[in-house]
Design an enzyme around this catalytic site. Structure first.
Site, PDB file in Angstrom:
ATOM      1  CG  ASP A   1     -24.668   0.632 -28.591  1.00 36.77           C
ATOM      2  OD1 ASP A   1     -24.449   1.374 -27.611  1.00 36.77           O
ATOM      3  OD2 ASP A   1     -23.825  -0.158 -29.040  1.00 36.77           O
TER       4      ASP A   1
ATOM      5  CG  ASP B   1     -20.594   4.178 -27.453  1.00 34.10           C
ATOM      6  OD1 ASP B   1     -20.008   3.801 -26.425  1.00 34.10           O
ATOM      7  OD2 ASP B   1     -21.388   3.465 -28.094  1.00 34.10           O
TER       8      ASP B   1
END
Length: 192
Positions: free
Chosen positions: A141, A170
């Protein structure tokens, strides 16, 4: 030569997954874990973290939770591919429905790839205590938008509004789902 809807959707999905993986590989190979780079002031940063669980850093039940989450993602990915394939053959399916579902599917595949293979590519991404690397890779991430800090009277310390760190996959899932909810709800209510 006319390109079918299914082929266009496959290309869109493939492009989204490739973009996701390029961003993750660039972050993984050019940043140190925990490193931050300011992109736009203090409110948009690249911040490299490893995510053990779900979207936006949410955890889910340790090693067994990771296995269940990975299996769920794979089953969901297969179901979405089957559903999109069926919907793309129907003439009355709006293109927006197919694009929204393809975004969700591509995002799911991007994170599935991380979970399944990143532990084998980069051993340091394997979840601590995992019995083997396959299926126990952590998701890379990097997008961080710490818009502002706030503290309510009952809180012990200030919290960051939208303090989650997330990735392109995401974003695909979230944007696809929001788009479907806001603009394609009539199609789904009709389908029922």
């Amino acid at each position: 030569m006319k390109v079918s809807k299914g082929t266009k959707l496959f290309i869109l999905g493939a492009v989204l997954v490739v973009i996701d993986q390029i961003i993750k590989v660039l972050v993984k190979t050019n940043m140190e874990l925990g490193e931050s780079i300011d992109v736009i002031g203090d409110w948009f940063k690249l911040h490299f973290v490893l995510n053990k669980g779900m979207a936006f850093g949410m955890a889910f039940g340790g090693l067994w939770g990771k296995v269940l989450l990975s299996v769920f993602r794979i089953v969901l990915f297969g179901f979405l591919c089957w559903w999109i394939s069926g919907l793309s053959r129907k003439k009355d399916t709006p293109a927006g429905v197919l694009v929204g579902l393809t975004m969700i599917t591509a995002g799911a595949l991007g994170n599935i790839f991380d979970c399944l293979f990143y532990g084998m590519i980069w051993p340091e991404t394997v979840m601590p205590g995992a019995p083997f690397a396959f299926m126990f890779g952590q998701v890379v991430d990097m997008f961080y938008f710490p818009l502002f800090d706030y503290q309510l009277p009952w809180m012990d310390y200030p919290r960051t509004f939208f303090g989650a760190v997330f990735n392109f996959a995401d974003s695909c899932v979230t944007c696809g789902a929001i788009y479907l909810l806001l603009f394609q709800y009539k199609f789904f209510s009709k389908e029922q």
